[in-house]
Structure formats: structure tokens, C-alpha cells
Design an enzyme around this catalytic site. Structure first.
Site, short mmCIF file in Angstrom:
data_model
loop_
_atom_site.label_atom_id
_atom_site.label_comp_id
_atom_site.label_asym_id
_atom_site.label_seq_id
_atom_site.Cartn_x
_atom_site.Cartn_y
_atom_site.Cartn_z
N ASN A 1 49.91 34.45 41.86
CA ASN A 1 48.89 34.50 40.79
C ASN A 1 47.71 35.31 41.34
O ASN A 1 46.97 34.83 42.18
CB ASN A 1 48.47 33.06 40.45
CG ASN A 1 47.28 33.02 39.50
OD1 ASN A 1 46.89 34.04 38.93
ND2 ASN A 1 46.70 31.84 39.35
N LYS B 1 45.13 36.19 39.83
CA LYS B 1 43.84 35.81 39.20
C LYS B 1 43.07 37.07 38.78
O LYS B 1 43.69 38.04 38.37
CB LYS B 1 43.03 34.92 40.16
CG LYS B 1 43.86 33.75 40.72
CD LYS B 1 43.03 32.72 41.40
CE LYS B 1 43.92 31.65 41.98
NZ LYS B 1 43.20 30.52 42.48
N HIS C 1 46.27 26.29 34.07
CA HIS C 1 45.72 26.38 35.43
C HIS C 1 44.37 25.68 35.45
O HIS C 1 43.61 25.75 34.48
CB HIS C 1 45.57 27.86 35.83
CG HIS C 1 45.30 28.02 37.29
ND1 HIS C 1 44.07 27.77 37.84
CD2 HIS C 1 46.11 28.39 38.32
CE1 HIS C 1 44.13 27.98 39.15
NE2 HIS C 1 45.36 28.35 39.47
N GLU D 1 41.69 26.43 36.78
CA GLU D 1 40.55 27.33 36.56
C GLU D 1 40.34 27.61 35.08
O GLU D 1 39.25 27.97 34.65
CB GLU D 1 40.74 28.63 37.38
CG GLU D 1 40.53 28.36 38.86
CD GLU D 1 41.22 29.33 39.78
OE1 GLU D 1 41.70 30.39 39.33
OE2 GLU D 1 41.31 29.01 40.99
N GLU E 1 49.39 21.43 41.28
CA GLU E 1 48.35 22.09 42.06
C GLU E 1 47.12 21.19 42.14
O GLU E 1 46.25 21.25 41.24
CB GLU E 1 47.95 23.41 41.39
CG GLU E 1 49.06 24.40 41.22
CD GLU E 1 48.51 25.82 41.15
OE1 GLU E 1 48.86 26.62 42.00
OE2 GLU E 1 47.68 26.09 40.26
N GLY F 1 42.54 27.21 46.97
CA GLY F 1 41.58 28.12 47.58
C GLY F 1 40.70 27.50 48.65
O GLY F 1 39.70 28.09 49.05
N SER G 1 46.66 26.45 48.54
CA SER G 1 46.52 26.88 49.94
C SER G 1 47.87 27.03 50.66
O SER G 1 47.97 26.70 51.84
CB SER G 1 45.59 25.93 50.70
OG SER G 1 44.28 26.01 50.17
#
Ligand code: PEP
Length: 253
Positions: free
Chosen positions: A10, A12, A93, A95, A164, A170, A210
Site C-alpha cells: 500500500n 498510500k 483502512h 487512515e 491491522e 507505521g 510494521s
């Protein structure tokens, strides 16, 4: 878990045409490692270009609008993504759920829109750090998925779930293989309940958060882990394919 491990990058909001060389390098490496299914979700602006450059890897999108067309300035529908060469869409996701206030119901509608456009869906789920600390991670993810998963007849065959945990994305702090397996078993049980034994067992469950070449083998060898959704480490062919290689060469448990 008979299917090949599925390793999805991904990108992003990263990448201009200068990064097409990385996509080409990932594609060339994927052609040499057919034990693993490799895919990339570049930003919208690169989907068509990546699709034209690659031969082996799957190309997908990071989001879609739930509608088919109309007056939705700045939005992109699933059929438009398919037209650009995308074969799958990531929905839900964290985010998007957090940064754009996406509800479970909206995520479900997006998944249904992608399925209606004959695309595959990667449905993300995962708890935040407080929820895990409070011991409610499994309950949270089960409820989130129950409210987000599509109900269409052929949903399960085109579905991949990505667990996730938000605190792992991250941050460099991946979940432990034991915690991942525990959560994936719960997700599997839910999928079987929702879609029936055969269909529910066929859905791949990826881990994301990660994942790097250094920890990939251990994570990907854990029970019920069908692959990985990779953010930061998918931006270069070297690190991304390091993960894909680990997926094709698991530890003996
Ligand atoms: C992600 O955002 O889907 C993700 C897993 O990111 P990272 O690999 O950078 O933690």
C-alpha cells in the site's frame, strides 16, 4: 490455507511517475518468485501507469466511492478504478476510518460497490492501543468486521481481510505472532459464521502493521496468516520483495 501467500503493498499518498521503476523492479522479482502472489496499491494517479508497466503483479486501489457515478467532486468509483486497470480495492483502512470519519456502514457500501464492479476487496480492520490495553481487541474487531463486511452472495470468494492493529501501523511495533494468530482465529470463526464453512475458510487473512524484511518470516509463518499488507516497506523493491521472499520460505513450525 492452500493458496499462495498474498503480499500487498500500500503506497498510500506516496509516489510520482519516478517510482514506476520500483513497480517494474517489484514485477520482475515477482516473476521469479511465483510461490507468492504479489500486488501493489499505488495512489490513484499511478494506477493506470503501473498497470501498463507490469505483467505479473496485481494492481489495485486504496479506496473507492460507494456510488457508481454522479456529482461527487474529487471521488472515484470502483468501475472507474477497474477501467484504469485496478483489480482490487482496499477498504476500511484505519487512515480512512479515522482521518476521514468513515463508518462501518460506509466501508460496507464501498466493499459492495467494489464487488459489483467485479473487483476483489481487501477489508481492513484493527483496534487502537487503548482498546487492546483494555483487553477488548477481539470484541472490537469482531464487531467492526461484522458491521463492515459485505453481504452479497459472492462476497467471500472475492474477499481478503487484513488485520491491522492501529498501534502497529507505521510505528515499528508489530504485533506478536501469538497475538496475530489469536486474532486471526477469531476472524476466521466470524467468516465461517457469516459465509459458511467452505467460503469462510477460503478467505485469506493478512496481517499488517510494521512488517519488514527482518520480521516477515516469523510473522508470515504464524498460524492463520495468509500474507501481509505492507505500507512503508513496500516503497522500495528491495524491502518489499524481501518480505515476499520470506513469505515464500516460511519457518518450519
Ligand atoms: C498500512 O498502513 O497498511 C501498514 C501496514 O503500514 P506499515 O507497514 O507502514 O506499518
Amino acid at each position: 490455507m492452500a493458496e499462495r501467500p498474498y503480499i500487498v503493498g500500500n503506497w498510500k499518498m506516496n509516489g510520482t511517475r519516478a517510482m514506476l521503476s520500483e513497480a517494474r523492479a517489484i514485477d520482475r522479482a515477482a516473476q521469479r518468485h511465483m510461490k507468492v502472489e504479489v500486488a501493489l496499491a499505488p495512489p490513484y494517479t499511478l494506477i493506470h501507469a503501473v498497470h501498463r508497466e507490469v505483467e505479473q503483479i496485481g494492481v489495485g486501489a486504496q479506496d473507492c466511492h460507494p456510488g457508481t457515478d454522479g456529482a461527487f467532486t474529487g471521488d472515484i468509483s470502483a468501475s472507474m478504478l477497474a477501467d484504469a486497470g485496478a483489480k482490487f480495492v482496499i477498504v476500511g483502512h484505519s487512515e480512512r476510518r479515522m482521518g476521514h470519519g468513515e463508518s462501518n456502514e460506509l466501508v460496507r457500501q464501498k466493499a459492495q460497490a467494489a464487488l459489483s464492479a467485479s473487483m476483489r476487496v481487501i477489508m481492513c480492520c484493527g483496534e487502537d492501543a487503548e482498546t487492546r490495553k483494555a483487553g477488548r481487541a477481539i470484541q472490537f474487531v469482531t464487531e467492526q468486521l461484522t458491521a463492515s463486511l459485505p453481504e452479497m452472495a459472492d462476497a467471500a470468494e472475492k474477499l481478503t481481510v487484513a488485520y491491522e492493529p492501529i498501534w502497529a501501523i507505521g510505528t515499528g511495533n508489530n504485533a506478536t505472532p501469538a497475538d496475530i494468530t489469536e486474532m486471526h482465529r477469531e476472524i476466521r470463526a466470524l467468516l465461517v459464521k457469516l459465509y459458511g464453512e467452505e467460503q469462510g475458510k477460503a478467505v485469506r487473512i493478512l496481517y499488517g502493521g510494521s512488517v519488514k524484511p527482518e520480521n516477515a518470516r516469523e510473522i508470515l509463518s504464524a498460524d492463520e496468516v495468509g500474507g501481509a499488507l505492507v505500507g512503508g516497506a513496500s516503497l522500495t523493491a528491495d524491502s518489499f520483495m524481501g518480505i515476499a521472499l520470506a513469505a515464500g520460505d516460511p519457518l518450519d513450525n
